[in-house]
Design a protein around this motif. Structure first.
Motif, PDB file in Angstrom:
ATOM      1  N   ILE A  17      -2.074 -53.436 -31.166  1.00 36.16           N
ATOM      2  CA  ILE A  17      -2.931 -52.643 -31.000  1.00 36.16           C
ATOM      3  C   ILE A  17      -2.518 -51.763 -29.733  1.00 36.16           C
ATOM      4  CG2 ILE A  17      -4.468 -53.897 -29.508  1.00 36.16           C
ATOM      5  CD1 ILE A  17      -6.859 -52.256 -30.631  1.00 36.16           C
ATOM      6  N   ALA A  18      -2.428 -50.201 -30.012  1.00 31.55           N
ATOM      7  CA  ALA A  18      -2.077 -49.518 -29.088  1.00 31.55           C
ATOM      8  C   ALA A  18      -3.651 -48.809 -28.427  1.00 31.55           C
ATOM      9  CB  ALA A  18      -1.185 -48.445 -29.199  1.00 31.55           C
ATOM     10  N   PHE A  19      -3.951 -49.054 -27.067  1.00 32.46           N
ATOM     11  CA  PHE A  19      -4.956 -48.119 -26.615  1.00 32.46           C
ATOM     12  C   PHE A  19      -4.456 -46.812 -26.109  1.00 32.46           C
ATOM     13  CE2 PHE A  19      -6.463 -52.439 -26.519  1.00 32.46           C
ATOM     14  CZ  PHE A  19      -8.025 -52.403 -26.741  1.00 32.46           C
ATOM     15  N   VAL A  20      -4.981 -45.799 -26.403  1.00 33.80           N
ATOM     16  CA  VAL A  20      -4.698 -44.418 -25.840  1.00 33.80           C
ATOM     17  C   VAL A  20      -5.714 -44.040 -24.682  1.00 33.80           C
ATOM     18  CG1 VAL A  20      -4.041 -42.021 -26.162  1.00 33.80           C
ATOM     19  CG2 VAL A  20      -3.173 -43.968 -27.920  1.00 33.80           C
ATOM     20  N   VAL A  21      -5.353 -43.606 -23.573  1.00 31.66           N
ATOM     21  CA  VAL A  21      -6.392 -43.296 -22.664  1.00 31.66           C
ATOM     22  C   VAL A  21      -5.744 -42.361 -21.657  1.00 31.66           C
ATOM     23  CG1 VAL A  21      -6.091 -45.297 -21.283  1.00 31.66           C
ATOM     24  CG2 VAL A  21      -8.130 -44.014 -21.100  1.00 31.66           C
ATOM     25  N   THR A  22      -6.416 -41.379 -21.057  1.00 34.73           N
ATOM     26  CA  THR A  22      -5.892 -40.296 -20.263  1.00 34.73           C
ATOM     27  C   THR A  22      -5.472 -41.186 -19.060  1.00 34.73           C
ATOM     28  OG1 THR A  22      -8.026 -39.758 -19.347  1.00 34.73           O
ATOM     29  CG2 THR A  22      -6.968 -38.416 -21.241  1.00 34.73           C
ATOM     30  N   GLU A  23      -5.981 -41.836 -18.469  1.00 34.12           N
ATOM     31  CA  GLU A  23      -5.872 -42.180 -16.850  1.00 34.12           C
ATOM     32  C   GLU A  23      -6.042 -43.700 -16.781  1.00 34.12           C
ATOM     33  OE1 GLU A  23      -5.037 -40.243 -14.739  1.00 34.12           O
ATOM     34  OE2 GLU A  23      -5.776 -38.266 -15.318  1.00 34.12           O
ATOM     35  N   ASP A  24      -5.072 -44.332 -15.987  1.00 32.93           N
ATOM     36  CA  ASP A  24      -4.829 -45.842 -15.918  1.00 32.93           C
ATOM     37  C   ASP A  24      -6.330 -46.354 -15.291  1.00 32.93           C
ATOM     38  OD1 ASP A  24      -4.245 -44.803 -13.499  1.00 32.93           O
ATOM     39  OD2 ASP A  24      -2.353 -46.086 -13.284  1.00 32.93           O
ATOM     40  N   TRP A  25      -6.729 -45.571 -14.092  1.00 33.51           N
ATOM     41  CA  TRP A  25      -7.752 -46.130 -13.492  1.00 33.51           C
ATOM     42  C   TRP A  25      -9.019 -46.049 -14.254  1.00 33.51           C
ATOM     43  CZ3 TRP A  25     -12.097 -43.662 -13.423  1.00 33.51           C
ATOM     44  CH2 TRP A  25     -12.207 -42.243 -13.667  1.00 33.51           C
ATOM     45  N   PHE A  26      -9.072 -45.132 -15.349  1.00 31.25           N
ATOM     46  CA  PHE A  26     -10.263 -45.408 -16.202  1.00 31.25           C
ATOM     47  C   PHE A  26     -10.070 -46.534 -17.184  1.00 31.25           C
ATOM     48  CE2 PHE A  26     -12.403 -43.081 -19.921  1.00 31.25           C
ATOM     49  CZ  PHE A  26     -13.606 -43.348 -19.446  1.00 31.25           C
ATOM     50  N   PHE A  27      -9.085 -46.874 -17.620  1.00 30.08           N
ATOM     51  CA  PHE A  27      -8.938 -47.922 -18.589  1.00 30.08           C
ATOM     52  C   PHE A  27      -9.208 -49.279 -17.633  1.00 30.08           C
ATOM     53  CE2 PHE A  27      -6.882 -51.328 -20.889  1.00 30.08           C
ATOM     54  CZ  PHE A  27      -7.199 -51.160 -21.967  1.00 30.08           C
ATOM     55  N   ARG A  95       5.011 -48.974 -32.852  1.00 33.73           N
ATOM     56  CA  ARG A  95       4.562 -49.376 -34.550  1.00 33.73           C
ATOM     57  C   ARG A  95       3.210 -50.224 -34.411  1.00 33.73           C
ATOM     58  NH1 ARG A  95       9.547 -51.304 -38.153  1.00 33.73           N
ATOM     59  NH2 ARG A  95       9.476 -52.777 -36.839  1.00 33.73           N
ATOM     60  N   PRO A  96       2.117 -49.951 -33.507  1.00 35.52           N
ATOM     61  CA  PRO A  96       0.903 -50.736 -33.577  1.00 35.52           C
ATOM     62  C   PRO A  96       0.259 -50.520 -35.089  1.00 35.52           C
ATOM     63  CG  PRO A  96       0.679 -48.558 -32.718  1.00 35.52           C
ATOM     64  CD  PRO A  96       1.926 -48.724 -32.881  1.00 35.52           C
ATOM     65  N   ASP A  97      -0.462 -51.657 -35.152  1.00 36.17           N
ATOM     66  CA  ASP A  97      -1.526 -51.558 -36.445  1.00 36.17           C
ATOM     67  C   ASP A  97      -2.461 -50.956 -36.412  1.00 36.17           C
ATOM     68  OD1 ASP A  97       0.109 -53.932 -38.206  1.00 36.17           O
ATOM     69  OD2 ASP A  97       0.071 -54.743 -35.968  1.00 36.17           O
ATOM     70  N   ILE A  98      -3.020 -50.678 -35.253  1.00 35.46           N
ATOM     71  CA  ILE A  98      -4.266 -50.130 -34.619  1.00 35.46           C
ATOM     72  C   ILE A  98      -4.185 -49.341 -33.683  1.00 35.46           C
ATOM     73  CG2 ILE A  98      -6.562 -50.327 -33.941  1.00 35.46           C
ATOM     74  CD1 ILE A  98      -7.156 -53.143 -35.279  1.00 35.46           C
ATOM     75  N   VAL A  99      -4.655 -48.035 -33.606  1.00 35.53           N
ATOM     76  CA  VAL A  99      -4.504 -46.966 -32.427  1.00 35.53           C
ATOM     77  C   VAL A  99      -5.872 -46.804 -31.990  1.00 35.53           C
ATOM     78  CG1 VAL A  99      -3.794 -44.743 -31.529  1.00 35.53           C
ATOM     79  CG2 VAL A  99      -2.507 -45.966 -33.095  1.00 35.53           C
ATOM     80  N   HIS A 100      -6.189 -47.119 -30.840  1.00 37.11           N
ATOM     81  CA  HIS A 100      -7.785 -47.272 -30.239  1.00 37.11           C
ATOM     82  C   HIS A 100      -7.700 -46.383 -29.170  1.00 37.11           C
ATOM     83  CE1 HIS A 100     -11.506 -49.472 -28.572  1.00 37.11           C
ATOM     84  NE2 HIS A 100     -11.343 -48.255 -28.162  1.00 37.11           N
ATOM     85  N   GLY A 111      -5.436 -39.016 -31.955  1.00 33.67           N
ATOM     86  CA  GLY A 111      -5.651 -38.854 -33.483  1.00 33.67           C
ATOM     87  C   GLY A 111      -4.390 -38.168 -34.109  1.00 33.67           C
ATOM     88  N   ALA A 112      -3.864 -36.929 -33.604  1.00 33.01           N
ATOM     89  CA  ALA A 112      -2.974 -36.143 -33.982  1.00 33.01           C
ATOM     90  C   ALA A 112      -1.764 -36.849 -34.028  1.00 33.01           C
ATOM     91  CB  ALA A 112      -2.923 -34.987 -33.208  1.00 33.01           C
ATOM     92  N   ALA A 113      -1.340 -37.790 -32.977  1.00 32.52           N
ATOM     93  CA  ALA A 113      -0.298 -38.484 -32.825  1.00 32.52           C
ATOM     94  C   ALA A 113      -0.058 -39.634 -33.944  1.00 32.52           C
ATOM     95  CB  ALA A 113      -0.033 -39.205 -31.305  1.00 32.52           C
ATOM     96  N   ALA A 114      -1.503 -40.304 -34.251  1.00 32.28           N
ATOM     97  CA  ALA A 114      -1.405 -41.366 -35.108  1.00 32.28           C
ATOM     98  C   ALA A 114      -1.081 -40.778 -36.534  1.00 32.28           C
ATOM     99  CB  ALA A 114      -2.716 -42.086 -35.043  1.00 32.28           C
ATOM    100  N   LEU A 115      -1.582 -39.405 -36.752  1.00 31.93           N
ATOM    101  CA  LEU A 115      -1.295 -38.880 -38.003  1.00 31.93           C
ATOM    102  C   LEU A 115       0.179 -38.763 -38.076  1.00 31.93           C
ATOM    103  CD1 LEU A 115      -2.453 -37.176 -40.584  1.00 31.93           C
ATOM    104  CD2 LEU A 115      -2.642 -35.353 -39.025  1.00 31.93           C
ATOM    105  N   ARG A 122      -7.525 -46.357 -37.084  1.00 24.96           N
ATOM    106  CA  ARG A 122      -7.703 -45.552 -35.938  1.00 24.96           C
ATOM    107  C   ARG A 122      -9.203 -46.191 -35.577  1.00 24.96           C
ATOM    108  NH1 ARG A 122      -5.767 -39.937 -38.332  1.00 24.96           N
ATOM    109  NH2 ARG A 122      -3.782 -40.740 -39.208  1.00 24.96           N
ATOM    110  N   VAL A 123      -9.241 -46.250 -34.073  1.00 28.89           N
ATOM    111  CA  VAL A 123     -10.512 -46.285 -33.553  1.00 28.89           C
ATOM    112  C   VAL A 123     -10.964 -45.225 -32.653  1.00 28.89           C
ATOM    113  CG1 VAL A 123     -12.229 -47.822 -32.069  1.00 28.89           C
ATOM    114  CG2 VAL A 123     -10.476 -49.046 -33.663  1.00 28.89           C
TER     115      VAL A 123
END
Length: 389
Positions: A17-27, A95-100, A111-115, A122-123
């Motif tokens: 699983i790959a988490f996509v988040v704008t800022e490391d502090w937020f995650f 190559r993640p199975d899920i993009v969150h 979402g555009a990148a996963a496409l 996708r989550v």
């Protein structure tokens, strides 16, 4: 960027699983339990984010950190498209199975990148709409319509949505009760074992704290004016502000304004704090006078976990957690006089402060802990992986 060879997974290897988040502090501040939940399912975890000071905290949770430099405050479609292209290359390599994807900008870019990368699972986790949700004018309404069209245009039949309140689900055009696609979480959850009630300080005065990023949408200016009005009316009230301006956010309160607020009698701006438990040990009331755009504010969960009465606004997210007259008091957004009245009510009744604080703690334990959120997310991931892509 790391090479594709470094990321290739052997057939039959662990799911990813790959988490996509704008800022490391937020995650690091809100979503480490989600990474832990994925690890408990046996998934390999990567967090793709702009890296500043929180790589070590994320890696300590067992996640790989992959840097993606993208300016969060930029609304330039070309810049967003460039970021999506670079993210697509990362996803193709790992190559993640899920993009969150977490929060609106990450949903649009991720979402555009996963496409582009051909990843259908996708989550999309909408954590509120920020100033887009707070604005009630024509521009705000138009922006919300555009956001709905963009998000829904990036979904697949394997897309699942996470929301922190049902009203945001409806805003995106989804049925909040559709459990096959939508999960309403208890915000990011809170560690109720680490944050627990301490004895209330003596009263008077009523000590109120706002712990939040210093953004105009959070309403700290309304809290300052309310404290002034309550004190002028004879209520013994002191207001503390904890938080720093966010330089990447165009709606940040300037530091000179925060310094000026500290010159107001009964008001003190303390800057950023890492000691949330210490703040609530020394205060009676957790206040968030938000103008809107919230998912489910973490500061309310933290104050409630510490057994503090809550005073907030009647906007989505805040009103999902705080029931007026039970865990605290709800006032209209932007209404300093109503907020001053709430302060005065609590300043005059220490028993009410204690009862609301106890009710707030019980509310947290009923579905709003980190473990509650982790188990809900694990169910979502497991169901997605069990279904064909």
């Amino acid at each position: 960027m790391e090479t594709a060879a470094a990321h290739d997974t052997a057939p039959g290897g662990p799911k990813r699983i790959a988490f996509v988040v704008t800022e490391d502090w937020f995650f690091a501040s809100h979503f480490l339990p989600m990474a832990q939940a994925a690890r408990e399912l046996g998934l390999e975890v990567a967090v793709v984010t702009r890296v500043r000071d929180h790589r070590a905290a994320i890696e300590a949770a067992g996640a790989k950190v992959i840097a993606l430099e993208a300016e969060r405050r930029s609304l330039n479609p070309m810049a967003a498209g460039y970021a999506a292209g670079r993210l697509a290359a990362i996803l193709k390599a790992w190559r993640p199975d899920i993009v969150h994807c977490i929060a609106l900008r990450a949903i649009l870019i991720g979402g555009a990148a996963a496409l582009m990368a051909g990843i259908p699972r996708r989550v999309y986790a909408l954590t509120g709409l920020g100033f887009l949700g707070a604005r009630q004018d024509l521009v705000g309404r138009g922006a919300r319509i555009a956001a709905r069209m963009l998000v829904r245009g990036l979904e697949t039949r394997q897309t699942r949505y996470l929301f922190e309140n049902p009203e945001d689900a409806a805003l995106i055009g989804l049925d909040p009760g559709d459990a096959s696609r939508v999960t309403i979480l208890g915000g990011a959850g809170v560690d109720a074992a680490r944050l627990c009630p301490q004895p209330l300080p003596p009263q008077p005065p009523l000590k109120v704290a706002v712990v939040a990023r210093m953004l105009w949408s959070k309403g700290a200016d309304v809290a300052v004016e309310a404290a002034k009005q309550a004190r002028e009316a004879g209520a013994a009230v002191e207001l503390s502000l904890y938080g720093a301006p966010d330089p990447s956010n165009p709606k940040a309160v300037p530091e000179e304004t925060l310094q000026a607020w500290s010159s107001v009698p009964g008001v003190t701006w303390h800057g950023r704090t890492d000691d949330v438990a210490g703040v609530w040990r020394d205060h009676h009331v957790c206040c968030l006078p938000s103008r809107g755009g919230e998912g489910l504010p973490r500061t309310l969960l933290e104050g409630a976990a510490c057994g503090r009465a809550l005073v907030t606004t009647d906007v989505p997210g805040c009103r999902r957690f705080v029931r007026d007259g039970i865990e605290g008091l709800l006032v209209p957004p932007g209404d300093a006089a109503a907020l001053a009245g709430a302060f005065a009510t609590l300043a005059a009744d220490s028993g009410l402060v204690a009862r609301m604080g106890a009710a707030a703690r019980a509310r947290v334990l009923d579905g709003f802990t980190e473990r509650d959120v982790m188990e809900a997310v694990k169910r979502v991931y497991a169901a997605m992986l069990a279904a064909p892509p």
